[in-house]
Write a protein that holds these residues in place. Structure first.
Motif, PDB file in Angstrom:
ATOM      1  N   SER A 279      -7.935   1.330   8.141  1.00  0.00           N
ATOM      2  CA  SER A 279      -8.923   1.781   7.163  1.00  0.00           C
ATOM      3  C   SER A 279      -8.231   2.272   5.898  1.00  0.00           C
ATOM      4  O   SER A 279      -8.753   2.102   4.788  1.00  0.00           O
ATOM      5  N   PHE A 280      -7.054   2.856   6.033  1.00  0.00           N
ATOM      6  CA  PHE A 280      -6.297   3.309   4.857  1.00  0.00           C
ATOM      7  C   PHE A 280      -5.767   2.121   4.059  1.00  0.00           C
ATOM      8  O   PHE A 280      -5.715   2.173   2.824  1.00  0.00           O
TER       9      PHE A 280
ATOM     10  N   CYS B 267       4.006  -3.217   1.243  1.00  0.00           N
ATOM     11  CA  CYS B 267       4.195  -3.486   2.669  1.00  0.00           C
ATOM     12  C   CYS B 267       3.719  -2.264   3.447  1.00  0.00           C
ATOM     13  O   CYS B 267       3.994  -1.125   3.044  1.00  0.00           O
ATOM     14  N   TRP B 268       3.008  -2.497   4.536  1.00  0.00           N
ATOM     15  CA  TRP B 268       2.546  -1.409   5.395  1.00  0.00           C
ATOM     16  C   TRP B 268       3.208  -1.542   6.758  1.00  0.00           C
ATOM     17  O   TRP B 268       3.145  -2.599   7.388  1.00  0.00           O
ATOM     18  N   ILE B 269       3.847  -0.476   7.211  1.00  0.00           N
ATOM     19  CA  ILE B 269       4.428  -0.462   8.553  1.00  0.00           C
ATOM     20  C   ILE B 269       3.442   0.248   9.468  1.00  0.00           C
ATOM     21  O   ILE B 269       3.184   1.451   9.329  1.00  0.00           O
ATOM     22  N   LEU B 270       2.860  -0.513  10.378  1.00  0.00           N
ATOM     23  CA  LEU B 270       1.791  -0.046  11.255  1.00  0.00           C
ATOM     24  C   LEU B 270       2.402   0.444  12.568  1.00  0.00           C
ATOM     25  O   LEU B 270       2.914  -0.354  13.362  1.00  0.00           O
ATOM     26  N   THR B 271       2.360   1.743  12.801  1.00  0.00           N
ATOM     27  CA  THR B 271       2.943   2.337  14.001  1.00  0.00           C
ATOM     28  C   THR B 271       1.914   2.276  15.133  1.00  0.00           C
ATOM     29  O   THR B 271       0.897   2.964  15.106  1.00  0.00           O
TER      30      THR B 271
ATOM     31  N   ARG C 290      -3.864   6.892  14.116  1.00  0.00           N
ATOM     32  CA  ARG C 290      -3.954   5.759  15.038  1.00  0.00           C
ATOM     33  C   ARG C 290      -4.098   4.448  14.262  1.00  0.00           C
ATOM     34  O   ARG C 290      -4.544   4.442  13.119  1.00  0.00           O
ATOM     35  N   PRO C 291      -3.687   3.331  14.873  1.00  0.00           N
ATOM     36  CA  PRO C 291      -3.679   2.050  14.153  1.00  0.00           C
ATOM     37  C   PRO C 291      -5.000   1.703  13.469  1.00  0.00           C
ATOM     38  O   PRO C 291      -4.995   1.203  12.344  1.00  0.00           O
TER      39      PRO C 291
ATOM     40  N   ALA D 143       2.920   4.344   7.951  1.00  0.00           N
ATOM     41  CA  ALA D 143       1.843   5.132   8.562  1.00  0.00           C
ATOM     42  C   ALA D 143       1.325   6.199   7.607  1.00  0.00           C
ATOM     43  O   ALA D 143       1.302   7.387   7.921  1.00  0.00           O
ATOM     44  N   CYS D 144       0.907   5.778   6.410  1.00  0.00           N
ATOM     45  CA  CYS D 144       0.518   6.715   5.360  1.00  0.00           C
ATOM     46  C   CYS D 144      -0.955   7.088   5.421  1.00  0.00           C
ATOM     47  O   CYS D 144      -1.788   6.331   5.924  1.00  0.00           O
ATOM     48  N   CYS D 145      -1.260   8.252   4.867  1.00  0.00           N
ATOM     49  CA  CYS D 145      -2.634   8.700   4.690  1.00  0.00           C
ATOM     50  C   CYS D 145      -3.103   8.294   3.296  1.00  0.00           C
ATOM     51  O   CYS D 145      -2.518   8.726   2.299  1.00  0.00           O
ATOM     52  N   ILE D 146      -4.136   7.461   3.230  1.00  0.00           N
ATOM     53  CA  ILE D 146      -4.671   6.972   1.957  1.00  0.00           C
ATOM     54  C   ILE D 146      -6.178   7.251   1.926  1.00  0.00           C
ATOM     55  O   ILE D 146      -6.978   6.438   2.399  1.00  0.00           O
TER      56      ILE D 146
END
Length: 243
Positions: free
Chosen positions: A205-206, A188-192, A199-200, A105-108
């Motif tokens: 978008s990130f 790998c992205w872990i989508l919470t 929010r997903p 759940a990173c900010c990019i």
């Protein structure tokens, strides 16, 4: 990857202590796993001036401590605002050392934009004005932190979230983020899925701002998944470390 060190990088207003439940679960599943949870400068036990903190200083701090630990291969796991630091760490160390990046759940921000640029109005205007007034923001009040980071958690888990909170630099939120291409490093992205902080749809978008990732893993939980779902998160990480 038997000689791999899992490096945990915390997000904004957090310290390395937020990773404790996941580290405990990880070592219960795989005793002897090599783990390195780090505080960024000015957070927790790591000295630093939050009022003058930069992204480059965060990257340098993480790289220096990975090298000091003599880690030959690493998997980087970053949460939330660690998204502005982790790609720089990977670029510095290279694909010979960094085997995988796991974005929780990173900010990019888009390349050349800032963390605050990712906010919608009027929050962007309010946050920019606050950043100009004070280069260090206090931790969120407990009730607000519970709503933003810890929805659905038990009382004990929420107490862990509150304990891990700390003041945060606003200077890094107004600093443009520049990323280099990272060929050869799996992502790998872990989508919470129940995230109120990011929010997903925002997370997707990130992912696009990164240019895509190799894999998206959905996790039905809140923003601070390392506290709400430590066992499942540990399993996801270990599976991507070769075990």
């Amino acid at each position: 990857m038997p000689d791999t060190t899992i490096v945990f990088i915390h997000g904004g207003q957090h310290t390395k202590g937020c990773w404790d439940p996941t580290v405990e679960a990880l070592r219960a599943i795989r005793p002897g796993a090599k783990v390195l949870a780090l505080d960024l400068p000015g957070h927790g036990d790591e000295p630093g001036d939050l009022g003058t903190l930069t992204i480059a200083r965060c990257v340098e701090s993480v790289v220096t401590r990975i090298q000091a630990a003599k880690a030959r291969q690493v998997v980087l796991v970053g949460h939330s605002m660690a998204g502005i630091t982790m790609p720089g760490v990977a670029a510095r160390l290279g694909c010979g050392v960094v085997r995988r990046m796991i974005f929780l759940a990173c900010c990019i921000p888009p390349n050349g934009k800032t963390v605050l640029d990712t906010l919608h109005q009027p929050m962007r205007f309010i946050a920019r004005r606050a950043a100009r007034r004070n280069p260090v923001a206090p931790p969120l009040p407990a009730a607000l932190a519970s709503w933003v980071f810890a929805n659905g958690m038990s009382r004990e888990q929420k107490a862990r979230v509150h304990k891990a909170l700390c003041p945060e630099s606003t200077t890094v939120t107004v600093e443009p983020v520049f990323r280099e291409p990272l060929p050869g490093i799996a992502t790998c992205w872990i989508l919470t899925l129940r995230d109120r902080a990011l929010r997903p749809l925002v997370q997707r978008s990130f992912i696009a701002n990164l240019g895509g990732v190799d894999e998206v893993v959905a996790l039905d939980t809140c923003h601070d998944a390392m506290i709400s779902e430590p066992v499942e998160l540990a399993r996801i990480i270990l599976e991507r470390c070769g075990g």
